[in-house]
Design a protein around this motif. Structure first.
Motif, PDB file in Angstrom:
ATOM      1  N   UNK A 217       0.818  -1.210   0.000  1.00  0.00           N
ATOM      2  CA  UNK A 217       0.000   0.000   0.000  1.00  0.00           C
ATOM      3  C   UNK A 217       0.855   1.264   0.000  1.00  0.00           C
ATOM      4  N   UNK A 218       0.349   2.273  -0.730  1.00  0.00           N
ATOM      5  CA  UNK A 218       0.930   3.620  -0.719  1.00  0.00           C
ATOM      6  C   UNK A 218       2.430   3.613  -1.011  1.00  0.00           C
ATOM      7  N   UNK A 226       3.763   9.239  -8.845  1.00  0.00           N
ATOM      8  CA  UNK A 226       2.540   9.170  -8.061  1.00  0.00           C
ATOM      9  C   UNK A 226       2.677   8.171  -6.919  1.00  0.00           C
ATOM     10  N   UNK A 227       1.597   8.011  -6.182  1.00  0.00           N
ATOM     11  CA  UNK A 227       1.526   7.000  -5.125  1.00  0.00           C
ATOM     12  C   UNK A 227       0.547   5.926  -5.564  1.00  0.00           C
ATOM     13  N   UNK A 228       0.983   4.670  -5.472  1.00  0.00           N
ATOM     14  CA  UNK A 228       0.191   3.565  -5.978  1.00  0.00           C
ATOM     15  C   UNK A 228       0.120   2.449  -4.943  1.00  0.00           C
ATOM     16  N   UNK A 229      -1.003   1.734  -4.972  1.00  0.00           N
ATOM     17  CA  UNK A 229      -1.085   0.441  -4.307  1.00  0.00           C
ATOM     18  C   UNK A 229      -0.629  -0.608  -5.311  1.00  0.00           C
ATOM     19  N   UNK A 230       0.415  -1.351  -4.972  1.00  0.00           N
ATOM     20  CA  UNK A 230       0.969  -2.350  -5.895  1.00  0.00           C
ATOM     21  C   UNK A 230       0.379  -3.709  -5.539  1.00  0.00           C
ATOM     22  N   UNK A 236       0.450 -11.065 -13.276  1.00  0.00           N
ATOM     23  CA  UNK A 236       0.765  -9.658 -13.508  1.00  0.00           C
ATOM     24  C   UNK A 236       0.741  -8.914 -12.183  1.00  0.00           C
ATOM     25  N   UNK A 237       1.355  -7.724 -12.198  1.00  0.00           N
ATOM     26  CA  UNK A 237       1.232  -6.819 -11.058  1.00  0.00           C
ATOM     27  C   UNK A 237       0.491  -5.574 -11.523  1.00  0.00           C
ATOM     28  N   UNK A 238      -0.177  -4.939 -10.597  1.00  0.00           N
ATOM     29  CA  UNK A 238      -1.071  -3.841 -10.920  1.00  0.00           C
ATOM     30  C   UNK A 238      -0.738  -2.640 -10.054  1.00  0.00           C
ATOM     31  N   UNK A 239      -0.543  -1.477 -10.693  1.00  0.00           N
ATOM     32  CA  UNK A 239      -0.320  -0.230  -9.986  1.00  0.00           C
ATOM     33  C   UNK A 239      -1.635   0.537  -9.956  1.00  0.00           C
ATOM     34  N   UNK A 240      -2.217   0.694  -8.791  1.00  0.00           N
ATOM     35  CA  UNK A 240      -3.524   1.340  -8.644  1.00  0.00           C
ATOM     36  C   UNK A 240      -3.337   2.696  -7.975  1.00  0.00           C
ATOM     37  N   UNK A 241      -3.540   3.761  -8.745  1.00  0.00           N
ATOM     38  CA  UNK A 241      -3.449   5.107  -8.209  1.00  0.00           C
ATOM     39  C   UNK A 241      -4.813   5.773  -8.167  1.00  0.00           C
ATOM     40  N   UNK A 243      -5.800   8.444  -9.926  1.00  0.00           N
ATOM     41  CA  UNK A 243      -6.273   8.886 -11.241  1.00  0.00           C
ATOM     42  C   UNK A 243      -5.780   8.021 -12.388  1.00  0.00           C
ATOM     43  N   UNK A 244      -4.910   7.050 -12.133  1.00  0.00           N
ATOM     44  CA  UNK A 244      -4.397   6.205 -13.205  1.00  0.00           C
ATOM     45  C   UNK A 244      -4.104   4.811 -12.676  1.00  0.00           C
ATOM     46  N   UNK A 245      -4.045   3.888 -13.611  1.00  0.00           N
ATOM     47  CA  UNK A 245      -3.844   2.490 -13.257  1.00  0.00           C
ATOM     48  C   UNK A 245      -3.002   1.825 -14.339  1.00  0.00           C
ATOM     49  N   UNK A 246      -2.035   1.002 -13.926  1.00  0.00           N
ATOM     50  CA  UNK A 246      -1.157   0.289 -14.857  1.00  0.00           C
ATOM     51  C   UNK A 246      -1.185  -1.196 -14.522  1.00  0.00           C
ATOM     52  N   UNK A 247      -1.199  -2.002 -15.564  1.00  0.00           N
ATOM     53  CA  UNK A 247      -1.130  -3.454 -15.398  1.00  0.00           C
ATOM     54  C   UNK A 247       0.101  -3.950 -16.150  1.00  0.00           C
ATOM     55  N   UNK A 248       0.971  -4.658 -15.471  1.00  0.00           N
ATOM     56  CA  UNK A 248       2.247  -5.085 -16.032  1.00  0.00           C
ATOM     57  C   UNK A 248       2.344  -6.602 -15.948  1.00  0.00           C
ATOM     58  N   UNK A 249       2.459  -7.246 -17.081  1.00  0.00           N
ATOM     59  CA  UNK A 249       2.628  -8.698 -17.099  1.00  0.00           C
ATOM     60  C   UNK A 249       4.015  -9.072 -16.590  1.00  0.00           C
TER      61      UNK A 249
END
Length: 634
Positions: A217-218, A226-230, A236-241, A243-249
Motif C-alpha cells: 500500500x501507498x 505518483x503513489x500507488x497500491x501495488x 501480472x502486477x497492478x499499480x492502482x493510483x 487517477x491512473x492504473x497500470x497493469x504489467x505482465x
C-alpha cells in the motif's frame, strides 16, 4: 571442436506490445533468442521442447514452440528459405521435427477451437489456422449473458504498443450446447465446460483486488510519478493510483535493480520492462519504486500450494511464502519470486567521498545520479536510463573549458553505444574523475580519448615535463595528480622559495609545483591624452567549432616506453600501497621510473619502438583504405 550453431538475425519475439528484433540461434542445448543491443534473453532448453510448428504469416514465417513446462513461445520474421536449414538443425541437434501448418488466407467465423498446451488454435473447416492465442495473456474469462458464449479479455495495459498499432482487447467464442467435445454433464453446459478448461490453462481467476497474492500500500513511485497500491497477482502486477492504473505482465519484467539513494534515507527498486508500459504517448521503460531505508515489512503470500510450487520452480526455489526485512528488499524478493526475474545490486564502486554509490550529474536538463554497476550504468531519475556494458562502443572523458585558460571544476562523461547513440552526462565534479577512470578501465570499457583521460581534468597544463626529464616528480600516466590551481597556472600566493599552496586537485593532497611556468602578465596600456578613446566595438563571439567525431576504425596510437612500464607495474604498485590515492599512485610509479637505469629501461624502449612501427604500418593501411573509399564516393 566448436559447437555447431545456426543463427538467424532480425527475428522478433512473439509477444504483446511492441516487438523487438534479435538474434535467433539453434544449438545442441536448445533454442536461444537475444534482443539486439542487449536486454531481454530467452532460452528454451532441449528437454523443455514438445513440438515445433512452422506457419506462413503474411510476408514472413513464424516458428511456434510448444513447451512441456512453460507457456508456448513464437518467433517471427523468418524467410521462406529458412525452413530447410532450421528443420535440419532441429532434427540433428534437438531430435525434433518441424511440422508445417498453413494459415487461412481469408477470415472465417466458424471452426474448431483446439487447446494445445497453453495455446488456443482456432482452425477453419478446411483445417487451416485462422489465429492462435497464447492463453497466459488472458487476464479474465467469463460466460456471456446467453450462457453459450465465452468472453476472453486480454491484457490491455499499458504494455506499450508501437505507434498507431492495434491491440487485441477481448474476443467472444460461441460454444454450441451440443458440442461433442464439451457436452455438459450434471447440468453443466458445454460453454461452462469449455470455460473451465480455459481457466485451468490461465491465471484469469485473479483479477480483483481481493484476489491479489500480496499488496503493498501507498508505494511512492518516481516513474510513472505518483503513489500507488501495488497488487501482485499470479500473472501480472497492478499499480492502482487515484487517477491512473497500470497493469504489467510478469513476462515483460526483465530485471530488478536495488539502488540506495545518495545522502538520503531512501532506496530505489527499479523494475526494468521489455516491452515498456505506456500512458498516452509516454513510455516507461523502468518503474522506480521508492522505500524508506529503515522501514521494515513482513508479508505472506496468499496463494494455493499448486501455484506456489509452479512459481517456485520457475524462479529456482527463491520464492518464499513469508518474507520479512527491509521494505525495499521484501518488495524486490516478492517480485523476483512471482516474475522469475533476477535482482542486481550495486557493486564495489564508491564515489570520491567513499560513501556514495552514485555520481551526481545531469542528463539533458535534469539533475540526477549515475550508478556504475557491475555490468551496466543506471541513471536516475528523469528519465531513468539503463546502459549495459555490452551495448557500449566506447566512453569519453570531456573537460569543460579546455580551450580557455581557466579549467572548470566539472567535466562531462559521454557514453557511445554500438548503434551510434550518445549519452552525455554533464557537470560531474572533477574529484570524481579518478574513480570513474579506474572503474572504466577495470570493466574493460574502451576509452576513446585514453591519452587525454590519463591527463586528468587539469589537462596537459597540469604537468609540462616528460617523466624522463630532470625535475619531474610525476608520471605521464597519472597527470591528473598535478598540484596546479584550477586555471592550470601556479597560484599567485606561492612564495619565492618554491613552496606551494594546497590546491583542489583530484588526489586531495598538497601540490608540488610540477606544473608549467606561467607567462608574465602584460602591462596595462594607458590611453593617450591627446587622442579621445574610441568606443569599443564588440564583435560577435566566434562559434565554437564542433568537435569532429573520432573514427572508431582508426588505429590505436603508439604508446611510449613509460606508458609500457606504467601499465605493466601499476597493479604491483597498487598491491604494495593499497591505501594510495590515484594521484599518489602516479607519483610512486613516476619515482620508480626515474630510479631505473638506461639498461633497465631498454626493454620498454624496444616495446615502444615496436609499437610505433605497428602504428605507422596500420596508419598507412588505414589512410590508403580511407582514400580509396573517398574516391569511390566521388
Amino acid at each position: 571442436m566448436a559447437e555447431p550453431t545456426s543463427q538467424f538475425g532480425r527475428i522478433r519475439l512473439g509477444a504483446r506490445g511492441p516487438t523487438s528484433e534479435g538474434v535467433f540461434k539453434v544449438t545442441s542445448n536448445g533454442l536461444q533468442w537475444k534482443k539486439t543491443g542487449g536486454g531481454r534473453h530467452v532460452e528454451i532448453p532441449s528437454n523443455d521442447i514438445d513440438s515445433l510448428r512452422w506457419t506462413k504469416v503474411g510476408r514472413h514465417c513464424q516458428l511456434a514452440v510448444k513447451r512441456l513446462q512453460n507457456p508456448a513461445v513464437a518467433f517471427l520474421g523468418f524467410r521462406d528459405q529458412d525452413l530447410e536449414p532450421i528443420s535440419e538443425m532441429c532434427t540433428s541437434y534437438l531430435t525434433k521435427s518441424v511440422t508445417t501448418r498453413p494459415m487461412a488466407p481469408e477470415g472465417r467465423n466458424w471452426g474448431e477451437a483446439l487447446l494445445d498446451g497453453t495455446r488456443l488454435d482456432y482452425v477453419s473447416v478446411d483445417e487451416r489456422i485462422v489465429f492462435s492465442v497464447n492463453l497466459p495473456d488472458v487476464v479474465q474469462a467469463q460466460l456471456a449473458g446467453n450462457k453459450n458464449d465465452v468472453q476472453l479479455e486480454f491484457q490491455n495495459d499499458d504494455t506499450g504498443g508501437g505507434h498507431n498499432l492495434d491491440s487485441l482487447c477481448d474476443m467472444s467464442i460461441h460454444v454450441p450446447p451440443t458440442h461433442p467435445g464439451y457436452e455438459g454433464q450434471d447440468d453443466v453446459s458445454a460453454a461452462k465446460a469449455f470455460l473451465d478448461t480455459i481457466m485451468a490453462k490461465t491465471d484469469a481467476g485473479a483479477v480483483t483486488s481481493a484476489d491479489a497474492i500480496v499488496t503493498f500500500n501507498e508505494v511512492a513511485v518516481s516513474a510513472p510519478r505518483g503513489r500507488f497500491d501495488v497488487e501482485m497477482h499470479a500473472s501480472f502486477l497492478k499499480l492502482c493510483g487515484q487517477s491512473q492504473e497500470f497493469r504489467v505482465a510478469y513476462s515483460s519484467i526483465s530485471r530488478l535493480f536495488i539502488l540506495p539513494k545518495t545522502s538520503q534515507p531512501h532506496t530505489l527498486v527499479a523494475i526494468s520492462l521489455d516491452p515498456p508500459i505506456r500512458k498516452g504517448q509516454t513510455y516507461y521503460q523502468h518503474i522506480l519504486c521508492q522505500f524508506h531505508t529503515d522501514e521494515e515489512l513482513e508479508i505472506e503470500m496468499d496463494m494455493s500450494d499448486e501455484l506456489f510450487e509452479s512459481k517456485n520452480s520457475q524462479c529456482n526455489g527463491k520464492l518464499q511464502r513469508k518474507i520479512q526485512g527491509p521494505a525495499a528488499d521484501v518488495f524486490s524478493r516478492a517480485v523476483r519470486g512471482l516474475a522469475a526475474a533476477k535482482i542486481s545490486r550495486t557493486g564495489n564502486f564508491r564515489a570520491a567521498d567513499t560513501l556514495s554509490l552514485a555520481i551526481k550529474c545531469s542528463y539533458k536538463a535534469d539533475l540526477g545520479h549515475l550508478y556504475p554497476l557491475e555490468r551496466a550504468f543506471f541513471y536516475v531519475v528523469k528519465p531513468p536510463l539503463l546502459i549495459t556494458h555490452e551495448e557500449i562502443e566506447c566512453v569519453e572523458f570531456q573537460r569543460q573549458g579546455k580551450d580557455s585558460l581557466a579549467v572548470a571544476k566539472t567535466f562531462d562523461f559521454m557514453i557511445r553505444t554500438k548503434n551510434d547513440q550518445e549519452y552525455q552526462f554533464r557537470n560531474i565534479q572533477k574529484i570524481e574523475w579518478a574513480n570513474l577512470f579506474e572503474w572504466a578501465q577495470a570493466k574493460s570499457l574502451r576509452i576513446d580519448n585514453i591519452s587525454e583521460a590519463q591527463e586528468g581534468p587539469g589537462g596537459p597544463a597540469g604537468i609540462a615535463l616528460d617523466p624522463d626529464e630532470e625535475g619531474s616528480d610525476e608520471d605521464e600516466d597519472f597527470r591528473m595528480a598535478s598540484g596546479d590551481d584550477d586555471d592550470g597556472e601556479p597560484s599567485e600566493d606561492d612564495s619565492e622559495d618554491g613552496s606551494d599552496v594546497a590546491s583542489d586537485d583530484l588526489s586531495g593532497g598538497d601540490s608540488d609545483g610540477g606544473g608549467g611556468v606561467s607567462a608574465p602578465k602584460p602591462a596595462k596600456r594607458k590611453p593617450k591624452a591627446d587622442k579621445p578613446a574610441k568606443a569599443a566595438v564588440k564583435e560577435p563571439p566566434a562559434k565554437k567549432a564542433k568537435k569532429a567525431k573520432k573514427d572508431k576504425n582508426a588505429p590505436k596510437k603508439a604508446m611510449s616506453a613509460f606508458m609500457m612500464f606504467s601499465n605493466k607495474n601499476r597493479e604491483s604498485v597498487k598491491e604494495k600501497n593499497p591505501e594510495a590515492t590515484f594521484g599518489e599512485m602516479g607519483k610512486l610509479i613516476g619515482a620508480k621510473w626515474k630510479e631505473m637505469s638506461d639498461s633497465e629501461k631498454e626493454p620498454y624502449n624496444e616495446m615502444a619502438a615496436e609499437d610505433k612501427v605497428r602504428y605507422q604500418e596500420e596508419m598507412k593501411a588505414y589512410s590508403a583504405k580511407k582514400a580509396a573509399a573517398e574516391e569511390d564516393d566521388d
